[in-house]
Design a protein around this motif. Structure first.
Motif, PDB file in Angstrom:
ATOM      1  N   ASN A 176       0.824  -1.198   0.000  1.00 38.90           N
ATOM      2  CA  ASN A 176       0.000   0.000   0.000  1.00 38.90           C
ATOM      3  C   ASN A 176       0.866   1.259   0.000  1.00 38.90           C
ATOM      4  N   LEU A 177       1.974   1.207   0.739  1.00 35.42           N
ATOM      5  CA  LEU A 177       2.887   2.348   0.787  1.00 35.42           C
ATOM      6  C   LEU A 177       3.459   2.643  -0.598  1.00 35.42           C
ATOM      7  N   VAL A 178       3.907   1.603  -1.289  1.00 37.31           N
ATOM      8  CA  VAL A 178       4.455   1.779  -2.634  1.00 37.31           C
ATOM      9  C   VAL A 178       3.381   2.284  -3.587  1.00 37.31           C
ATOM     10  N   TYR A 179       2.163   1.745  -3.449  1.00 38.50           N
ATOM     11  CA  TYR A 179       1.046   2.172  -4.293  1.00 38.50           C
ATOM     12  C   TYR A 179       0.818   3.679  -4.166  1.00 38.50           C
ATOM     13  N   GLN A 180       0.847   4.181  -2.940  1.00 44.16           N
ATOM     14  CA  GLN A 180       0.613   5.612  -2.715  1.00 44.16           C
ATOM     15  C   GLN A 180       1.726   6.458  -3.328  1.00 44.16           C
ATOM     16  N   VAL A 181       2.957   5.958  -3.291  1.00 43.35           N
ATOM     17  CA  VAL A 181       4.079   6.681  -3.900  1.00 43.35           C
ATOM     18  C   VAL A 181       3.875   6.812  -5.405  1.00 43.35           C
ATOM     19  N   ILE A 182       3.518   5.702  -6.047  1.00 43.63           N
ATOM     20  CA  ILE A 182       3.315   5.713  -7.498  1.00 43.63           C
ATOM     21  C   ILE A 182       2.086   6.546  -7.867  1.00 43.63           C
ATOM     22  N   LYS A 183       1.032   6.446  -7.068  1.00 47.44           N
ATOM     23  CA  LYS A 183      -0.198   7.180  -7.334  1.00 47.44           C
ATOM     24  C   LYS A 183       0.047   8.684  -7.371  1.00 47.44           C
ATOM     25  N   ARG A 184       0.954   9.157  -6.526  1.00 45.49           N
ATOM     26  CA  ARG A 184       1.241  10.592  -6.457  1.00 45.49           C
ATOM     27  C   ARG A 184       2.178  11.060  -7.574  1.00 45.49           C
ATOM     28  N   GLY A 185       2.544  10.129  -8.452  1.00 39.99           N
ATOM     29  CA  GLY A 185       3.346  10.505  -9.605  1.00 39.99           C
ATOM     30  C   GLY A 185       4.835  10.519  -9.375  1.00 39.99           C
ATOM     31  N   PHE A 186       5.271  10.063  -8.193  1.00 37.48           N
ATOM     32  CA  PHE A 186       6.701  10.014  -7.933  1.00 37.48           C
ATOM     33  C   PHE A 186       7.338   8.903  -8.763  1.00 37.48           C
ATOM     34  N   PRO A 187       8.531   9.095  -9.262  1.00 39.88           N
ATOM     35  CA  PRO A 187       9.219   8.029  -9.996  1.00 39.88           C
ATOM     36  C   PRO A 187       9.641   6.916  -9.036  1.00 39.88           C
ATOM     37  N   TRP A 188       9.731   5.700  -9.548  1.00 40.13           N
ATOM     38  CA  TRP A 188      10.170   4.563  -8.733  1.00 40.13           C
ATOM     39  C   TRP A 188      11.693   4.600  -8.651  1.00 40.13           C
ATOM     40  N   PRO A 189      12.272   4.790  -7.439  1.00 38.75           N
ATOM     41  CA  PRO A 189      13.719   5.009  -7.316  1.00 38.75           C
ATOM     42  C   PRO A 189      14.562   3.746  -7.185  1.00 38.75           C
ATOM     43  N   LEU A 190      13.924   2.566  -7.121  1.00 35.54           N
ATOM     44  CA  LEU A 190      14.669   1.334  -6.844  1.00 35.54           C
ATOM     45  C   LEU A 190      14.797   0.442  -8.073  1.00 35.54           C
ATOM     46  N   ALA A 191      14.727   1.046  -9.250  1.00 39.32           N
ATOM     47  CA  ALA A 191      14.764   0.256 -10.485  1.00 39.32           C
ATOM     48  C   ALA A 191      16.086  -0.463 -10.685  1.00 39.32           C
ATOM     49  N   ALA A 192      17.147  -0.026 -10.008  1.00 39.14           N
ATOM     50  CA  ALA A 192      18.455  -0.666 -10.157  1.00 39.14           C
ATOM     51  C   ALA A 192      18.494  -2.048  -9.507  1.00 39.14           C
ATOM     52  N   PHE A 193      17.539  -2.307  -8.615  1.00 36.92           N
ATOM     53  CA  PHE A 193      17.490  -3.596  -7.931  1.00 36.92           C
ATOM     54  C   PHE A 193      16.643  -4.575  -8.736  1.00 36.92           C
ATOM     55  N   ILE A 247       1.135  -1.827 -10.651  1.00 34.54           N
ATOM     56  CA  ILE A 247       0.531  -0.684  -9.976  1.00 34.54           C
ATOM     57  C   ILE A 247       0.166   0.388 -10.999  1.00 34.54           C
ATOM     58  N   GLY A 248       1.097   0.656 -11.913  1.00 36.99           N
ATOM     59  CA  GLY A 248       0.813   1.615 -12.971  1.00 36.99           C
ATOM     60  C   GLY A 248      -0.369   1.194 -13.819  1.00 36.99           C
ATOM     61  N   GLU A 249      -0.433  -0.112 -14.120  1.00 37.23           N
ATOM     62  CA  GLU A 249      -1.556  -0.639 -14.907  1.00 37.23           C
ATOM     63  C   GLU A 249      -2.867  -0.447 -14.158  1.00 37.23           C
ATOM     64  N   SER A 250      -2.851  -0.689 -12.852  1.00 34.71           N
ATOM     65  CA  SER A 250      -4.051  -0.534 -12.048  1.00 34.71           C
ATOM     66  C   SER A 250      -4.505   0.922 -11.992  1.00 34.71           C
ATOM     67  N   LEU A 251      -3.527   1.832 -11.949  1.00 32.84           N
ATOM     68  CA  LEU A 251      -3.838   3.263 -11.881  1.00 32.84           C
ATOM     69  C   LEU A 251      -4.072   3.878 -13.254  1.00 32.84           C
ATOM     70  N   ASN A 252      -3.784   3.069 -14.293  1.00 29.56           N
ATOM     71  CA  ASN A 252      -3.888   3.557 -15.671  1.00 29.56           C
ATOM     72  C   ASN A 252      -3.006   4.793 -15.881  1.00 29.56           C
ATOM     73  N   GLN A 253      -1.780   4.693 -15.374  1.00 24.85           N
ATOM     74  CA  GLN A 253      -0.839   5.788 -15.549  1.00 24.85           C
ATOM     75  C   GLN A 253       0.560   5.229 -15.777  1.00 24.85           C
ATOM     76  N   LYS A 254       1.391   6.000 -16.438  1.00 27.53           N
ATOM     77  CA  LYS A 254       2.748   5.579 -16.730  1.00 27.53           C
ATOM     78  C   LYS A 254       3.607   5.719 -15.484  1.00 27.53           C
ATOM     79  N   VAL A 255       4.434   4.711 -15.255  1.00 27.63           N
ATOM     80  CA  VAL A 255       5.339   4.735 -14.115  1.00 27.63           C
ATOM     81  C   VAL A 255       6.746   5.041 -14.607  1.00 27.63           C
ATOM     82  N   TYR A 256       7.356   6.037 -14.012  1.00 29.90           N
ATOM     83  CA  TYR A 256       8.727   6.397 -14.368  1.00 29.90           C
ATOM     84  C   TYR A 256       9.678   5.769 -13.350  1.00 29.90           C
ATOM     85  N   SER A 257      10.624   5.012 -13.853  1.00 28.20           N
ATOM     86  CA  SER A 257      11.577   4.323 -12.985  1.00 28.20           C
ATOM     87  C   SER A 257      12.961   4.941 -13.129  1.00 28.20           C
TER      88      SER A 257
END
Length: 296
Positions: free
Chosen positions: A156-173, A220-230
């Motif tokens: 849920n915490l990650v969902y809220q981060v993505i929902k607010r349009g913040f980029p996903w910062p852990l893409a290197a993992f 999460i992006g698919e569920s929100l119907n929005q693009k996720v920036y990593s």
């Protein structure tokens, strides 16, 4: 059929009760109630009560053992003294290992490092130390991360981060983790209640497929119907920020980073062999259902 359930106000209880309520009579067990009298007319006892893992390390250590060990032991003793036939208790894969360097099976030698895991394992050992009378069945269930409607954990915490349009910062993992849809665990519990052909024992519960965390982010992006920036921020820098979070009690700390970026694979093969059938919900389907519930 009368079923006594402890921990009914928790996340799993709030999903399990409506799942079972159409076919059984449910008695909600009070924490400080008279266990012997409350179990007297029950055929099944289900222990969902537990103190969840504290990622901010602020919970009194003794509370883990009071709830996860002592309460469980007292309830199990009452079951043994009763005419109830089935006892089901929810433990955790964290009673086995905090970090999984290989796929966790029931044969893996437990070595938990946290008080949460240790308290859960102590309750398991207590149950296994007792002689089970003929006609009774006892099941210890070790789910991995359970998710579903009402879930308020890291997902849920990650969902809220993505929902607010913040980029996903852990893409290197790059990692894979096992998940457990709450509907799958409810299904398993119902099967254990109704079927006498499933042997007593310890069973891991997980969805069939493990998912990469970066894949979950895209869901999460698919569920929100929005693009996720990593953004593939260097791992060393992220690790530094997480250690800083340990000191300053920030949302991102070392334990949360571990849950989001390390492999944690759990085998459900023993359970599926015992059931002789497939689990009803696949990992991707279950996660999308959970994410959809966050919108309400």
């Amino acid at each position: 059929m009368n079923i006594v359930i402890s921990g009914t106000s928790g996340f799993l209880g709030s999903n399990l009760i409506p799942y079972l309520a159409q076919s059984v009579s449910i008695i909600r067990l009070e924490r400080n109630g008279d266990f012997v009298n409350m179990i007297a007319n029950a055929q099944v006892v289900i222990n969902l009560a537990g103190l969840a893992h504290d990622t901010e390390n602020v919970t009194d250590v003794g509370a883990y053992y009071q709830v996860n060990t002592e309460y469980s032991n007292r309830l199990f003793d009452s079951f043994l003294a009763s005419d109830a036939e089935v006892f089901i208790t929810i433990s955790s894969v964290k009673a086995v290992a905090d970090v999984a360097h290989e796929i966790l099976t029931e044969e893996y030698s437990p070595n938990p490092q946290t008080h949460y895991g240790k308290s859960k394992l102590m309750a398991e050992y207590y149950i296994k130390s007792k002689q089970i009378p003929p006609g009774k069945r006892v099941y210890i269930l070790r789910p991995c991360m359970i998710h579903g409607p009402g879930n308020k954990g890291n997902l849920n915490l990650v969902y809220q981060v993505i929902k607010r349009g913040f980029p996903w910062p852990l893409a290197a993992f790059s990692n894979k983790r096992s998940y457990c849809s709450v509907e799958n665990i409810c299904f398993v519990i119902k099967e254990l209640i109704e079927r006498k052909d499933i042997k007593s024992g310890t069973y891991h519960i997980a969805d069939d497929d493990a998912l990469e965390t970066n894949q979950v982010i895209q869901l999460i992006g698919e569920s929100l119907n929005q693009k996720v920036y990593s953004i593939p921020i260097p791992k060393r820098f992220i690790t530094f920020i997480a250690r800083l979070g340990d000191l300053l009690h920030l949302p991102l700390n070392s334990e949360r980073l571990s849950k989001l970026t390390e492999n944690y694979l759990v085998s459900n093969q023993k359970l599926k062999n015992a059931l002789g059938k497939e689990l009803p919900i696949q990992a991707r389907e279950g996660l999308l259902a959970t994410l959809a519930s966050f919108k309400s």
